[in-house]
Design an enzyme around this catalytic site. Sequence first.
Site: not given
Ligand code: S3P
Length: 426
Positions: A22, A27, A93, A164, A166, A311, A338, A385
């Site tokens: 995913k 990306r 997210g 993180s 993200q 995750d 989450k 999940r």
């Molecule tokens: C993700 C980063 C994680 C993960 C999410 C996907 C990503 O979150 O929990 O399912 O694709 O960068 P965090 O980076 O906020 O922990």
Amino acid sequence: MDIAVSMLKKGLTGEIIIPADKSISHRAVMFSSLAKGKSVINNFLYAADCRSTASLFKNLGVDIEFINENTIKVNSKGTLSPYLPPLDCGNSGTTMRLVSGILAGQQFNSTLIGDESLSKRPMKRVIIPLSMMGAKIESNEGKAPLKIHGTPLHSIEYNSPIASAQVKSSILLAGLFADGVTTVIEPYKSRNHTEIMLEYMGADIFVEGNKVSIQKSELAARDIFVAGDISSAAFFIVAALIVPNSDIIIRNVGLNKTRTGIIDVVKRMGGKLEILDERIVSGEKIGDLRVRYSDLKSCNINGADIPRLIDELPVIALLATQADGETRITDAGDLRNKEADRISAVVNEFRKLGIDIDELPDGFIINGKQKIAGGSDVDVYHDHRLAMTLYIAGLISQKEILVKEFQWVNISMPEFLTLMDSLKSL
Ligand code: S3P
């Protein structure tokens, strides 16, 4: 769609190819949309979250064509066009946080919205660093909708309070459009798919331990093959470890070391898991896994482990119920942010099944090995999940369980039931 799951008497056997990752699929669409020219994304994850990202970039004027569900042609001018209506990130997210970084540095304004769950999730973690770069973002008290007023950005050096990917990726993507060298330093290393793919596409990016720096760069369009998702494989890994007589092979699993925390934990617990064949695709390591039913012992999971298996923690909590001794999972407070509050949701639903589990502010304590009584209905809190974790719990429950609203699985793995049925059928 509610689904009844009952104890599996004969073990899981056979082999499956795990669906695409995913994080990497998101990306691939985002970065190909920013690169001038044509790219083909092979083995794209055709699930609700990644489709939200693809529609969003179509709305931003990128020519995105699905050749089939898992193959996308992206043809981009290398620039994005303004889109006046709100851009919908759905449940994702990753989409909202990464796209915020991209849109902050454009010469137009945009609005990002999401579904009920995403609208409750914290966005200050990206608004704060992006604002330090000069971004102008209005929010609903740190939550979506986000109104992003595109503006010239300048670089920062940011010491992130959380590990993180993200947050890191959002800042690095803004850094692609900012003057100067943008640097992010993390307390622990989070998944590095952004760094790998940006480098693969020619960005001026430099990594040293937990520190990543980037400069304004033009990306080169390149074909991408998306590795399989270890976070999806996790459900089958745990199922095979805890359902007696299981012996399965899972092919094409992404083995990037920022994601393989679950493999390390399974090994610490004494689980029978072998990596059969390792290779590299589009800069990412992949391999095939053989997993067998195992006698397990407890272990502690904390600190630098956490971003490498964040995750997987709900299904690892289930795994711990089948390990001898006390497993303590700590330093995982971000699980509460989450798709659902995964700490209280796991504790509430596991208890409905008769599992003895203690809630900590930042994790769980689980004493094994436990028999799972089952016999009840469980809720998934709009969380894919949790849906899959509870399904796996049903496979070892004494009495049948009913997993309500199981359709949330479609967020990341619409193929889950088909794959599971194929392993049950041999
Ligand atoms: C993700 C980063 C994680 C993960 C999410 C996907 C990503 O979150 O929990 O399912 O694709 O960068 P965090 O980076 O906020 O922990």
